[in-house]
Structure formats: C-alpha cells, structure tokens
Motif scaffolding. Structure first.
Motif, PDB file in Angstrom:
ATOM      1  N   ILE A 142       0.757  -1.212  -0.055  1.00 32.29           N
ATOM      2  CA  ILE A 142      -0.162   0.296   0.000  1.00 32.29           C
ATOM      3  C   ILE A 142       0.569   1.277   0.128  1.00 32.29           C
ATOM      4  O   ILE A 142       0.597   1.831  -0.784  1.00 32.29           O
ATOM      5  N   GLY A 143       2.193   1.322   0.747  1.00 37.55           N
ATOM      6  CA  GLY A 143       2.956   2.505   0.896  1.00 37.55           C
ATOM      7  C   GLY A 143       2.959   2.645  -0.229  1.00 37.55           C
ATOM      8  O   GLY A 143       3.745   3.581  -1.351  1.00 37.55           O
ATOM      9  N   ALA A 144       4.344   1.298  -1.021  1.00 41.00           N
ATOM     10  CA  ALA A 144       3.900   1.810  -2.259  1.00 41.00           C
ATOM     11  C   ALA A 144       3.235   2.370  -3.863  1.00 41.00           C
ATOM     12  O   ALA A 144       3.414   3.121  -4.053  1.00 41.00           O
ATOM     13  N   SER A 145       2.056   1.465  -2.877  1.00 41.23           N
ATOM     14  CA  SER A 145       1.271   2.500  -4.352  1.00 41.23           C
ATOM     15  C   SER A 145       1.061   3.600  -3.888  1.00 41.23           C
ATOM     16  O   SER A 145       0.387   5.031  -4.814  1.00 41.23           O
ATOM     17  N   ILE A 146       0.760   3.848  -2.673  1.00 43.67           N
ATOM     18  CA  ILE A 146       0.654   5.576  -2.167  1.00 43.67           C
ATOM     19  C   ILE A 146       2.040   6.456  -3.233  1.00 43.67           C
ATOM     20  O   ILE A 146       2.323   7.853  -3.163  1.00 43.67           O
ATOM     21  N   PHE A 147       2.816   6.509  -2.952  1.00 45.33           N
ATOM     22  CA  PHE A 147       4.446   6.440  -3.122  1.00 45.33           C
ATOM     23  C   PHE A 147       4.218   6.482  -4.807  1.00 45.33           C
ATOM     24  O   PHE A 147       4.637   7.913  -5.898  1.00 45.33           O
TER      25      PHE A 147
ATOM     26  N   ARG B 165       1.730   7.030  -6.424  1.00 46.57           N
ATOM     27  CA  ARG B 165       0.321   8.013  -6.712  1.00 46.57           C
ATOM     28  C   ARG B 165       0.932   9.298  -6.850  1.00 46.57           C
ATOM     29  O   ARG B 165       1.297   9.983  -7.516  1.00 46.57           O
ATOM     30  N   GLY B 166       1.894   9.207  -5.903  1.00 45.52           N
ATOM     31  CA  GLY B 166       2.729  10.702  -5.233  1.00 45.52           C
ATOM     32  C   GLY B 166       3.025  11.359  -6.450  1.00 45.52           C
ATOM     33  O   GLY B 166       3.997  12.227  -7.060  1.00 45.52           O
TER      34      GLY B 166
ATOM     35  N   GLN C  54       1.654  12.169  -9.470  1.00 45.18           N
ATOM     36  CA  GLN C  54       1.125  14.020  -9.601  1.00 45.18           C
ATOM     37  C   GLN C  54       2.338  14.952  -9.818  1.00 45.18           C
ATOM     38  O   GLN C  54       2.582  15.953 -10.029  1.00 45.18           O
TER      39      GLN C  54
END
Lengths: 318, 290, 261
Positions: free
Chosen positions: B99-104, B106-107, B110
């Motif tokens: 999940i951390g990787a997915s947020i990373f 995405r960030g 962006q």
C-alpha cells in the motif's frame, strides 16, 4: 526504583501535554497540538487491534466518520446535546463494529485488510451520498460542545484552541491509561498470545473470535471518539474523515512509531501530524513521503521507531 | 431489452479491465503468496505514460509500447526495492509495504505528470457500433479482445513454455523449485514484469473510454482484488470470470439501482464472497500446516 | 470407559490418506506413546485430537463426551492441552507471560475490569502469576522468567512449552516430540517430568523419536505406518513385533537411499 512502562508512558505523555504550550509562539499551535492528540487517540485504538492482537484494519476511518457525524447530526436530527451525541456515536460504532466484526474477523491477512477497507469506503460512500441527512460531500456544521461554557460559568475561561488542546490531551491520557491497563491484563495477554501464535493461543483456551471481536470493538470506540472530537473542535465535518486515506494514515502512524507500544504509536501520530504542518512548502510531496515512510519502516524497523530505538539503547546498556 | 443489452455491453467492457487487473494479482500471488496492492497503479501508469509520450510527439502505438515497457520496469523495481528486502515479513507488514508503494507511485505520478484528467484518441475511431439495439464503442472491443488475448497468452505461457512451468513450480513449492535448479528470484522478477506489463496494457486499452488521472489506481486495485477473490484467488480463469462478473454486476447496479452506489457493488461482492465461499468460484481449499 | 478414546479416526489431504482408521484409548496416569517412521501421520493424529484439524472420519471421546471436531479452545476448557513439534511460542512475550497466558482459562474475566485495572482483574492476574512462577521453578526456568521468549535456546523453549501446557492443569496432555533437540541431561529431566505428571493422574500422549525414552516410560505404545495403526501394546511386545521392525527397517533403508539421491 524502576518505573513500569505504564507509569513512564503516562508520566512522559502528561509532561509533554503540559509543558509544550510554554513554547507555542501563537494560538495556532494549540490547534495543531489538539490534532496530534486526536490522531493519538484513534491510533491508540489501533495499538490494541494491530499491536496487541495482530489484526489489521484499513477501515477505521469509517468509525471516525460515524463518531464525527453522530456529534454533528445528534443535535440537529435527534435534539440530543452534543456531549450525549458523542456517546451515542461511540455506542453506534461499538454496535456496528460488533455486527461487522463477527463475520469480518474470521478472515485473515489480505482478506481482512480488504474487507475492512471495503467497510470504510462503504461508510464514506453513505456519508457522501445520503445528502438529505448528512449534508453530502460538502459537509455539515457541528454544534458547540458546551463544555467550555460550563467551565466559563465556573470561572475558568479558556479560548477555544486552548480548551480543545487541554480536553483532547485529557482524553488521550485516559485512552492511553486504559490501553496500558489492558496490555498487562488477562485479556491483553490473550490478545498478544494470539498475535504470537494463533494455534497455541487456542490450545491454552483463548476463544480467538471472542477476544479479537473485543479488540475490534474497543478500537472502533477509540476511532469514534477521535472522530467526534475532531468534528466538535473544527465545528465542521466532511465525508473525507471516513475516507480511505485517513484509514491508511492512521495505520501508518501506528506502525511508524511502533504499533506494539502505546507511547510509540502516539509518538508516530505526533510526527506524522506535525510533518505536513511544518513542511507545507512540500505539500506536493506529501503522498510521496507517506508512501516512502510506510515502505522503509516496514523493511528496516518492522517494530516501529520507538521500540527499535529502545532495543538499541537497551542492547548497549547490557 | 435494448437497455439491458446496453448495460451488459458496458459491464463487459469494464469487467475486461477488472479481469486484467485480477490476472495481474494472480500472477504475483501465485509466484509469491503476496497480494500486491500497487497493482492498480500499473494501470494508471500505462495510461499516463502513453498520454504524455503521445503529447511529446511519439506515435500512439510507440507511446503505448513505451508505457508497457516502462511500467514493467517499475514493477521489477518494486519487487527488487520493496518486496525482496522484506522477504519473510509478516503479512501485515507486506500489506503496508505494497500500500505504501502504491501511495508512493501515485505521489510520484502527481509530480511527474499532473493532476488533470487525460485521454488519447481511440484506436479505431469513436463511431459506435450497433449491436442488438444497443451500441458499443470500437475501443470496448479492443478492451475485451485485449483481456481475452492476455488470458490465452498466459495460458499458453504457463502450460507450454519451460519458463512458465518454472513459475508454476515455484508457486507450488518454493524450496523444491530451488532444489531442482529453478532461479526463484528470477521467477519473481519475471512475475512482477509480467504483472505490471499486463496492468499497463489495461491502462492503454481503457484510457480512451474512461480517461485517466494520477489517482485512478486504488479503485482499480480494489475491484481487481474483488474480481480475483470472486473467481478464486490464484486461479487465472477465476480472474477472467470474476472480472467480467463484477463488471456486469456493477453496470446492472448502476442501471437498475443507483449509480451513486455502483462502487458499493464491488465491496458487497467482496464481503459476500468472503463469508459464503472464501475460496471463490475456482479457488482451491487450503489447509494450514502446524 | 477410558478418559480419552479415539476410534476409526482418519483424514485426507488432496486425496492422500494421511491418517486412516486409527483407534486407541488412554486412561488417567497412563503414558501412551505414538511412534512410527517420519511421515507416518503422528503429528496429523495429534492435530485431529487437539482440534486443529477437522477429522474426515471417526470420533474422539473425552471423559464420555463426543468432542470430535470441537475447536481447540473448547477442548482446553475440557482439560486437553498440548505442545507442538515446531515450537509455537509467544515470541514477543516474556517467559513468565507465556506461562501466565497458559493460565488463560483461570485468569480470564471481564474486559472492562481489565481495562479499568479493577481489583478483580488484578487478583486474577496475580493468582495466575503465582501459579506460573511455581511452574517455572518446577521446570528450572525461573531465572529466565523476565526474558523475552524469542531470545531463548531451542531446548529451553521446549521446556517452556511444557510449562505452558501444564498451566492449564490438564487431564489429557499431548506432547509432540518434547525431547527433540535436547541434550542428554535435558532429555533425562523431561523423562522424569513426564513420569511425574502421569503419576499425578494425567493421561499423557507422547510422540517421540528417542526410542530409549519411549521404551523406558511408556505404559502403552501405538505404532503408525503410512497413516495406519500397524501394532499396539506394551513396550516389550511392540519391540518384538515383526511388522514394527519391518516398518522401521524398511523406512530407514528407504531414507538412506533418498539421502544418497
């Protein structure tokens, strides 16, 4: 004489809560401090669920949402005083956690993660879509708690930010005390035992579905109270409070500081609440940093910042 | 009747995308028992990279190819940098890592791209084709054909090639596979490349219809997971059937019940499947060893 | 009627018969050993008796009650306790806490009392702690009481599991290879301990590879091979049984061949 972990944690927390305001340059910092405490309360609930019992939830923002909207809607729809609305929210969260938790907690690992995530998203979807009751995506006003007026009539006049700082701080201390009591109690041992080895916990007689459900309900109440406090001090709430990102942030705070330790998790909540405030010029990088922290902590400090640091210090001392 | 047909056609299109995401889940899950929550980000990357490469002047097919290759490389990097160092970690840690990787991701998207919605032209124009009183976009046919092609390709790969058999062997018993000389670390690399590449392909195919943005990944990951679970975690034909079923269910919910709650359909499916038949339609029952 | 009786017990994994039609019984004070070559189904049998696996066929009776397929924690409430072949220690807890957790059935109570640290909760904890300390003394683990369990040696952890299982005050105790990985001195201590526990009226079920230990302390031996019971009786009778000798020699011969290949 050596202080027990419980006394030490409570003492340090109390000192921090009382002493930091002396260094606040402006009233704005009381708001930030109160936000740290509110997140700390929700995260302390996750310590019980994830740190003690080893069960993950990616949907606890859903309970924060229930608590927040209960304190917003109780006064307008049920003519309840806000303080009772907070309790109603907590009771409702406990009931929903009980009903949802029974089937959900039979699941493990990835399945539990996704089921709780789905639950949280359902809650935020209902809050956003049922605009007739909740005010929809734009949010809704929240009434004044009233406790500040009561204190004022007793001669103790506090500005709103100061009051919320102090009040959230006290609730956090109580929450931490309860969680620390639990750690060293029969129920706490049963939870930690099932975290260590589920099959062995069963063979010593732990009714695993029952105790995990207890942990789930308790942690839901923590999240609900945190949500209520947040809504009451902002005097406004939107469905974002129940959103997926807030659930993830809460879990990250807990594991970053150390999900197995009440102090660690609250410390994690502090750091991860303050960072974005301090680094507003890096706002664009917030998601990047959050993701990076999650990955790095799990690879290099699986127990979290505070327990890993303590281990290092003790290792040297011995 | 034409109304129902319309819902079925649009459901099948979305379902094909879910099936591709679910296949991506399945490949990594079979190779490593890990559920990669960053799976949806591969779809986003596939769309976004194509958009920006195309804007920079590359012809569309080349831009799409570049997107798939770059995303596959990102998948491999994810495995090397975040999954491999955490081998043996408890499931809770692995969940937080992916999940951390997915947020990373995405960030990063962006920052590298932007926060706007994007699309690029459909492959064969935008003139709807009439089918039994309803209509379907040519691009929808591309999406459905893509899902079927990937499924058949994977089936051939896993049953007819030595490399594919090595991956299967690793999924059955990692230690035994190592003992007979299979390089399991390479199998992992391959699985992540394949899985990310398939995700990116899904993004390339569907962007002309649904458009894309830096934050579309998470919803796709959840629905892909729901589809994989519905079909039975780890089963490729389960992923295909689960994806299509979920897509149809969503389209019918949106059409006949409430479009606001169409996304709820996926979660209600997840919960229902988990409680009623945890092993899904095609999944195998597992016994825990003590 | 026996305290524990197992009849016609069987289970399959993916079409393979792991255990088939096994029956035997145990009385208070008896030490019943289950022996057999590797892969004979001994641990699988234990997992069925202790409720970890759901048996595919047959039945288990404990003190006259049919307990087939009952969950482990309900079996614990009825006085059945066990240790594990692959250690199942609560790693993050101290040695003392592991054994206190073993007292769970005696110390559990209202979660509210636990959270509020009420006197009732403290009393329950304290009683369990006293009991746990006594058990640690008995097993020679008192000095390690406050250490984190994860930091101890394998042999120590084996004894810790026994202490935790005894905390339940069991009527039936299942020990899965308690002496594995222990040195001669430790094995002798475990030997003495098992005899003591049985003398107190506990029915002990033992899986053990150390044949000297098995022959010395067992009152009754059940021999499994390929999931089936091939012999049963007192140690002397079993060691003379030609089928047992063949099962062991055959297995050893095969194992030797595998080790080469």
């Amino acid at each position: 004489m050596r202080l027990s972990t419980k006394s030490a944690t409570l003492l340090v927390l109390a000192l921090l809560i009382v002493a930091t305001p002396f260094f606040f340059p402006s009233a704005y910092y009381y708001r930030v401090g109160a936000l740290v405490f509110v997140n700390g309360i929700a995260v302390t609930g996750l310590v019980i669920l994830t740190g003690y019992a080893g069960q993950i939830s990616l949907g606890h923002a859903g309970f924060a949402g229930i608590g927040a909207y209960a304190s917003a809607l109780g006064p307008t729809h049920l003519s309840l005083p806000p303080s009772l609305s907070v309790l109603l929210g907590a009771a409702l969260s406990a009931l929903i956690a009980f009903l949802v938790g029974r089937p959900i907690l039979r699941l493990k690992g990835y399945y539990l993660a996704v089921a709780t995530l789905g639950f949280g998203i359902l809650v935020s979807m209902v809050l956003a879509n049922e605009s007739g009751i909740t005010g929809g995506p734009d949010g809704v006003q929240v009434a004044e708690l009233g406790l500040r007026d009561l204190l004022a009539s007793l001669g103790l006049k506090l500005k709103a930010p100061v009051f919320w700082y102090a009040f959230s701080g006290v609730v956090l201390l109580v929450g931490a005390w309860l969680a620390l009591n639990l750690y060293d109690s029969p129920t706490g041992r049963a939870l930690r035992a099932l975290h260590g080895s589920e099959v062995a916990a069963k063979t010593v007689g732990v009714d695993v579905p029952r105790v995990t459900l207890q942990a789930f309900v308790i942690s839901a109440v923590y999240a609900s109270v945190a949500g209520s406090l947040l809504a009451l001090q902002n005097r406004f709430v939107t469905p974002d409070i129940a959103g997926y990102m807030y659930s993830i942030e809460l879990v990250t705070m807990a594991v970053f500081g150390g999900a197995g330790s009440v102090f660690g998790a609250i410390f994690g909540a502090g750091i991860l609440t303050l960072l974005p405030q301090a680094l507003t010029f890096l706002a664009e990088y917030e998601q990047l940093m959050l993701g990076l922290i999650m990955v790095l902590v799990m690879i290099f400090m699986r127990e979290g910042l505070v327990p890993s640091a303590l281990r290092l210090i003790r290792g040297r001392g011995a | 009747m034409p109304e129902l047909m319309q819902f079925l056609l649009s459901g099948a299109t979305v379902g094909a995308v879910y099936a591709l995401v679910a296949l991506g889940f399945t490949i990594i899950y079979n190779a490593s028992d890990i559920v990669n929550f960053a799976q949806g980000e591969f779809v986003m990357l596939g769309g976004m990279i194509t958009v920006f490469a195309h804007m920079a002047g590359l012809p569309l097919p080349l831009a799409a190819l570049l997107a798939i290759v770059v995303t596959a490389a990102i998948g491999v990097a994810l495995n090397k940098l975040a999954i491999e160092p955490a081998r043996g970690a408890p499931v809770v840690s692995l969940i937080i890592i992916t999940i951390g990787a997915s947020i990373f991701i995405r960030g990063a998207a962006q920052l590298v791209f932007d926060k706007q919605l994007h699309r690029f032209p459909a492959f064969s124009g935008d003139d709807p084709i009439a089918v039994l009183g309803a209509t379907i976009l040519p691009q929808s046919l591309w999406v459905i054909a893509g899902a079927l092609a990937v499924f058949i390709g994977l089936w051939l790969f896993f049953t007819k090639t030595l490399t594919g058999l090595a991956v299967l062997a690793t999924s059955n018993n990692r230690l035994a596979a190592q003992l007979v000389g299979i390089n399991t670390s390479w199998v992992m690399t391959l699985s992540f490349a394949l899985s990310a590449g398939i995700g990116a392909l899904a993004g390339v195919l569907v962007t002309p219809i649904t458009l894309t943005r830096y934050d579309v990944g998470i919803a796709l990951a959840l629905k892909g997971f729901a589809a994989a679970m519905l079909g039975g975690m780890g089963s490729p034909h389960g992923a295909l059937v689960g994806g299509i079923l979920l897509g149809l269910l969503e389209a019918l919910t949106a059409g006949y019940i409430s479009s606001q709650y169409k996304d709820a359909a996926a979660f209600i499916v997840i919960l229902a499947v988990l409680f009623a038949m945890p092993q899904g339609i095609f999944g195998a029952k597992r016994t825990e060893r003590v | 009627m026996s305290l524990l009786s197992v009849s016609g017990l069987g289970i399959e994994f993916g079409g393979v018969r792991a255990v088939h039609d096994v029956s035997f019984s145990a009385d208070p004070g008896e030490i019943v050993s289950v022996i057999g070559p590797n892969g004979a189904g001994k641990t699988t049998l234990f997992n069925m008796i202790s409720g970890v696996y759901l048996p595919g066929s047959g039945s288990i009776t404990l003190a006259g009650e049919d307990v087939t397929g009952m969950s482990p924690h309900r079996l614990a409430e009825r006085g059945l306790s066990r240790t594990f072949q692959n250690l199942q220690i609560f790693q993050q807890m101290t040695v003392l806490e592991n054994v206190i957790a073993g007292h769970h059935l005696h110390e559990r109570g209202s979660v509210f009392a636990d959270m509020l640290h009420l006197p009732s909760s403290r009393r329950r904890s304290k009683a369990a702690e006293v009991g746990a300390m006594a058990l640690l003394e008995r097993l020679g683990l008192a000095r390690a009481a406050l250490q984190e369990a994860g930091s101890l040696s394998y042999g120590t952890l084996k004894r810790l599991e026994i202490a935790r299982a005894l905390a339940l005050k069991p009527k039936v105790l299942l020990l899965d290879e308690p002496a594995a990985g222990c040195n001669a001195v430790e094995t002798e201590e475990i030997d003495r301990l098992i005899a003591e526990v049985a003398a107190e009226g506990v029915a002990v079920l033992l899986v053990e590879h150390d044949m000297k230990l098995v022959m010395r302390i067992s009152s009754h031996i059940v021999v499994l091979d390929h999931g089936e019971k091939i012999a049963e009786g007192d140690p002397a009778a079993v060691s003379r049984d030609p089928r047992v000798v063949e099962a062991y020699l055959g297995a050893h011969a095969k194992e030797a061949a595998h080790a080469d290949g």
